[in-house]
Design an enzyme around this catalytic site. Structure first.
Site, PDB file in Angstrom:
ATOM      1  N   ARG A   1       0.827  -1.191   0.000  1.00  0.00           N
ATOM      2  CA  ARG A   1       0.000   0.000   0.000  1.00  0.00           C
ATOM      3  C   ARG A   1       0.866   1.247   0.000  1.00  0.00           C
ATOM      4  O   ARG A   1       1.888   1.304   0.673  1.00  0.00           O
ATOM      5  CB  ARG A   1      -0.900   0.038   1.243  1.00  0.00           C
ATOM      6  CG  ARG A   1      -1.821   1.261   1.295  1.00  0.00           C
ATOM      7  CD  ARG A   1      -2.462   1.444   2.647  1.00  0.00           C
ATOM      8  NE  ARG A   1      -1.502   1.708   3.713  1.00  0.00           N
ATOM      9  CZ  ARG A   1      -0.929   2.888   3.941  1.00  0.00           C
ATOM     10  NH1 ARG A   1      -1.191   3.919   3.181  1.00  0.00           N
ATOM     11  NH2 ARG A   1      -0.073   3.031   4.946  1.00  0.00           N
ATOM     12  N   VAL A   2       0.462   2.220  -0.796  1.00  0.00           N
ATOM     13  CA  VAL A   2       1.025   3.569  -0.732  1.00  0.00           C
ATOM     14  C   VAL A   2      -0.147   4.519  -0.504  1.00  0.00           C
ATOM     15  O   VAL A   2      -1.309   4.163  -0.720  1.00  0.00           O
ATOM     16  CB  VAL A   2       1.819   3.962  -2.005  1.00  0.00           C
ATOM     17  CG1 VAL A   2       3.115   3.163  -2.088  1.00  0.00           C
ATOM     18  CG2 VAL A   2       0.985   3.784  -3.252  1.00  0.00           C
ATOM     19  N   SER A   3       0.153   5.738  -0.088  1.00  0.00           N
ATOM     20  CA  SER A   3      -0.896   6.658   0.336  1.00  0.00           C
ATOM     21  C   SER A   3      -1.600   7.405  -0.777  1.00  0.00           C
ATOM     22  O   SER A   3      -2.700   7.897  -0.594  1.00  0.00           O
ATOM     23  CB  SER A   3      -0.316   7.668   1.326  1.00  0.00           C
ATOM     24  OG  SER A   3       0.178   6.992   2.449  1.00  0.00           O
ATOM     25  N   SER A   4      -0.979   7.520  -1.952  1.00  0.00           N
ATOM     26  CA  SER A   4      -1.619   8.288  -3.022  1.00  0.00           C
ATOM     27  C   SER A   4      -1.281   7.711  -4.388  1.00  0.00           C
ATOM     28  O   SER A   4      -0.331   6.943  -4.540  1.00  0.00           O
ATOM     29  CB  SER A   4      -1.192   9.755  -2.951  1.00  0.00           C
ATOM     30  OG  SER A   4       0.185   9.874  -3.175  1.00  0.00           O
TER      31      SER A   4
ATOM     32  N   GLN B   1       2.306   7.877  -5.920  1.00  0.00           N
ATOM     33  CA  GLN B   1       3.399   7.141  -5.289  1.00  0.00           C
ATOM     34  C   GLN B   1       3.563   5.775  -5.944  1.00  0.00           C
ATOM     35  O   GLN B   1       2.635   5.235  -6.538  1.00  0.00           O
ATOM     36  CB  GLN B   1       3.138   6.991  -3.788  1.00  0.00           C
ATOM     37  CG  GLN B   1       3.212   8.310  -3.051  1.00  0.00           C
ATOM     38  CD  GLN B   1       2.921   8.153  -1.564  1.00  0.00           C
ATOM     39  OE1 GLN B   1       2.083   7.359  -1.173  1.00  0.00           O
ATOM     40  NE2 GLN B   1       3.616   8.922  -0.759  1.00  0.00           N
TER      41      GLN B   1
END
Length: 183
Positions: free
Chosen positions: A7-10, A13
């Site tokens: 998972r990345v936040s945006s 990314q």
């Protein structure tokens, strides 16, 4: 089966730095880790994992930014007989293992991730307040034409018809109409 979760936040990314090694299936998402409820890939992974599987995550903060959420995810997987491994922290959790030191490390790392999230929120709020004070931040543009809502109401339309016409929810229509009436 080895199941990966990244998972990345945006959207802008890149997931590539979260190297998981050899896996049979990987669940990936580009959403904030602050909200446990709004993560479809995490939900899919939790539903997919079966007894005897191992979920591999690059680091604790990729799985959750809230200590309670972190514990809930690990407990859910362990209750299904699924092991959880965090590569960066070199921690593994299984239903039959009772490693007090690993649990302590999990608590500490989870607390740090939660602390980091609260610092990010605080900085964000400070930045927005400063931008507002300087007249730079105006907030989100209104998505509902308030005058159209009022015009349709004056023409005798009900909330459902107005909501359909302006492309909003009935609750939003009621909110706009409540702004108009004195309190």
């Amino acid at each position: 089966m080895k199941i990966g979760y990244r998972r990345v936040s945006s959207e802008d990314q890149n997931l590539a730095r979260q190297e998981l090694g050899e896996t049979d299936k990987v669940f990936e998402e580009k959403v904030s880790g602050g909200s446990f409820k709004n993560r479809p890939a995490l939900r899919q992974m939790l539903d997919f994992a079966r007894e005897g599987d191992e979920v591999i995550v690059f680091s604790i903060d990729r799985l959750a930014r809230d200590l309670r959420d972190l514990q809930e995810v690990i407990q859910t997987l362990n209750d299904k007989g699924v092991a959880v491994t965090f590569l960066t922290e070199r921690l593994s959790f299984t239903a039959d293992a009772d490693d007090a030191f690993a649990k302590l490390q999990l608590q500490m790392m989870g607390a740090f991730a939660e602390f980091e999230r609260s610092i990010i929120r605080k900085r964000q709020a400070e930045g927005i307040a400063k931008a507002k004070a300087n007249g730079v931040y105006k907030g989100r543009k209104p998505s509902i034409d308030r005058s159209e809502v009022r015009r349709l109401k004056d023409a005798g339309f009900g909330a459902t018809a107005i909501a359909d016409a302006v492309g909003a929810s009935r609750a939003s229509v009621y909110r706009v109409l409540a702004e108009r009436s004195p309190r």
